[in-house]
Design an enzyme around this catalytic site. Structure first.
Site, short mmCIF file in Angstrom:
data_model
loop_
_atom_site.label_atom_id
_atom_site.label_comp_id
_atom_site.label_asym_id
_atom_site.label_seq_id
_atom_site.Cartn_x
_atom_site.Cartn_y
_atom_site.Cartn_z
N HIS A 39 0.82 -1.21 0.00
CA HIS A 39 0.00 0.00 0.00
C HIS A 39 0.86 1.26 0.00
CE1 HIS A 39 -3.92 -1.95 0.18
NE2 HIS A 39 -3.35 -2.85 0.98
N ASP A 41 2.57 1.72 -3.30
CA ASP A 41 2.84 1.96 -4.74
C ASP A 41 2.01 3.11 -5.28
OD1 ASP A 41 0.47 0.37 -4.65
OD2 ASP A 41 1.03 -0.86 -6.40
N GLY A 110 -7.22 -14.34 -5.54
CA GLY A 110 -7.56 -13.51 -4.38
C GLY A 110 -6.74 -13.81 -3.15
N GLY A 112 -3.40 -12.54 -2.70
CA GLY A 112 -2.28 -11.61 -2.51
C GLY A 112 -1.06 -11.97 -3.32
N LEU A 113 -1.21 -12.90 -4.29
CA LEU A 113 -0.05 -13.30 -5.12
C LEU A 113 -0.22 -12.82 -6.56
CD1 LEU A 113 0.67 -16.90 -3.75
CD2 LEU A 113 1.68 -14.72 -3.05
N SER A 116 -4.58 -11.43 -10.52
CA SER A 116 -5.16 -10.53 -11.53
C SER A 116 -4.12 -10.07 -12.53
CB SER A 116 -5.79 -9.28 -10.91
OG SER A 116 -6.33 -9.55 -9.67
N GLU A 148 -7.48 -2.95 -15.42
CA GLU A 148 -7.98 -3.27 -14.08
C GLU A 148 -8.78 -2.10 -13.51
OE1 GLU A 148 -5.43 -5.67 -11.81
OE2 GLU A 148 -6.47 -5.30 -9.93
N ASP A 160 2.10 -4.69 -9.22
CA ASP A 160 1.89 -6.07 -9.67
C ASP A 160 2.19 -6.22 -11.17
OD1 ASP A 160 1.00 -6.12 -7.14
OD2 ASP A 160 -1.10 -6.57 -7.59
N TYR A 209 -10.32 -1.94 -0.80
CA TYR A 209 -9.05 -1.45 -1.35
C TYR A 209 -9.20 0.01 -1.78
CZ TYR A 209 -4.89 -1.19 -4.35
OH TYR A 209 -3.69 -0.82 -4.92
C1 GLA Z 1 -2.70 -4.97 -4.78
C2 GLA Z 1 -2.55 -3.88 -5.87
C3 GLA Z 1 -1.14 -3.27 -5.84
C4 GLA Z 1 -0.73 -2.85 -4.43
C5 GLA Z 1 -1.00 -3.98 -3.43
C6 GLA Z 1 -0.73 -3.56 -2.00
O1 GLA Z 1 -1.91 -6.07 -5.10
O2 GLA Z 1 -2.79 -4.40 -7.15
O3 GLA Z 1 -1.07 -2.18 -6.73
O4 GLA Z 1 -1.36 -1.66 -4.04
O5 GLA Z 1 -2.33 -4.45 -3.51
O6 GLA Z 1 0.61 -3.28 -1.82
#
Ligand code: GLA
Length: 332
Positions: A39, A41, A110, A112-113, A116, A148, A160, A209
């Protein structure tokens, strides 16, 4: 058999089975795990993600209209990402022929890896191959981020898509999100990274988010800066005068950005104990100030530390997903 070959073969087999077509194009992209820097970027900060072995593959065969199939039909939200990428490519004047697409993936959804971004980038690569066109890694990353934003309605940052397009498997990159420049970061041989699944899944499209990002943007506006992460240290005291939860969100952003810079130094100096402490501080900040952890995730973080991890934290957007734990391989 390489991870890329295995998952691409599955996508091709699915296409042949469903569409009875020999694929005209096939491409894949990896997931990513963020070592530290969550959080920040979209606040112009520094992040330290690395590409993982798990990949998503897309195979395509020309057809009369666009149609999409996936190994995992249970969740069809992914189609929005695919349609978004195709629409963005066509908006840019790239003549992508209509096609049947089949998707296979080893990246958990979904979690955190970056499932998307892996899907978006694999789609973009496959559609570009079909159109016999090329774009740079940077152009693909920015196009997928826009897809996105517009189609999945998630106002994500660039971490990402940038990592997925630029980093090689197992390679960490220090990405400056304000300037969009990155450097490859060597990981010390004795550093062992473990990923642990909390089995709690998130959907970033549900608004949590976007709400966090809005808090961060409000903080930047109140402090009169473009990039909150770059607020000079002598001005950090002003954060305490902001209303909550904006103050808490801002405190996370500036301290997390500082931790990423310190983590890069710790890696360079092979100071794994310091790296571990920074991971632990990052988790506390995401849990208490940014409020994106979950009790299941906190429990796994505590367990990893009890098992000898030098440090552990949630990784990615939060609200569930994976925990990343760092060990010194001689001590575990
Ligand atoms: C998701 C978003 C990224 C980033 C992370 C948190 O993965 O796609 O841009 O903000 O959350 O670090």
């Amino acid at each position: 058999m390489s991870a890329a070959f295995a998952v691409e073969s599955r996508a091709c087999a699915l296409l042949e089975h469903i569409a009875q077509h020999t694929p005209d194009a096939c491409a894949s992209a990896s997931g990513r795990v963020n070592l530290i820097g969550d959080h920040v970027d979209y606040a112009g900060g520094m992040v330290l993600p690395m590409a993982i072995a798990a990949r998503t593959a897309v195979a395509a065969a020309r057809a009369g209209a666009d149609d999409f199939y996936s190994e995992c039909e249970a969740d069809s939200r992914w189609k929005r990402y695919a349609e978004g990428v195709l629409a963005q490519l066509r908006e840019q004047g790239i003549d992508v022929p209509t096609a049947v697409y089949a998707v296979a993936s080893d990246v958990p959804l979904g979690a955190g890896l970056s499932s998307s971004a892996a899907l978006e980038v694999a789609f973009a690569r496959c559609a570009l191959a079909l159109a016999t066109r090329e774009l740079s890694h940077r152009e693909i990353a920015l196009l997928c981020q826009r897809a996105e934003h517009v189609y999945a309605k998630v106002p994500c940052g660039i971490m990402d898509q940038w990592c997925v397009t630029h980093a090689r498997e197992g390679e960490a990159i220090a990405l400056d999100c304000a300037t969009l420049t990155h450097t490859a970061v060597q990981l010390p041989n004795q550093l062992r990274i473990e990923l642990i699944d909390s089995h709690v899944r998130h959907t970033l499209g549900d608004g949590a988010y976007a709400a966090r990002r809005a808090d961060v943007e409000n903080a930047a506006a109140m402090l009169g800066v473009e990039h909150l992460a770059l607020l000079p240290r002598q001005r950090w005291c002003e954060i305490e005068h902001l209303p909550n939860p904006i103050a808490k969100r801002a405190r996370h952003v500036v301290t997390e950005n500082a931790r990423v810079h310190e983590a890069c130094r710790a890696l360079r100096d092979h100071d794994l104990a310091r790296l571990g402490m920074l991971l632990n501080e990052s988790h506390a900040s995401l849990r208490d100030d940014f409020e994106v952890s979950r009790t299941e995730v906190d429990a796994l973080v505590a367990q990893a530390r009890a098992n000898g991890a030098l440090g552990a934290r949630m990784t990615g957007a939060g609200f569930g997903g994976y925990v990343i734990a760092a060990y010194c391989s001689t001590s575990h």
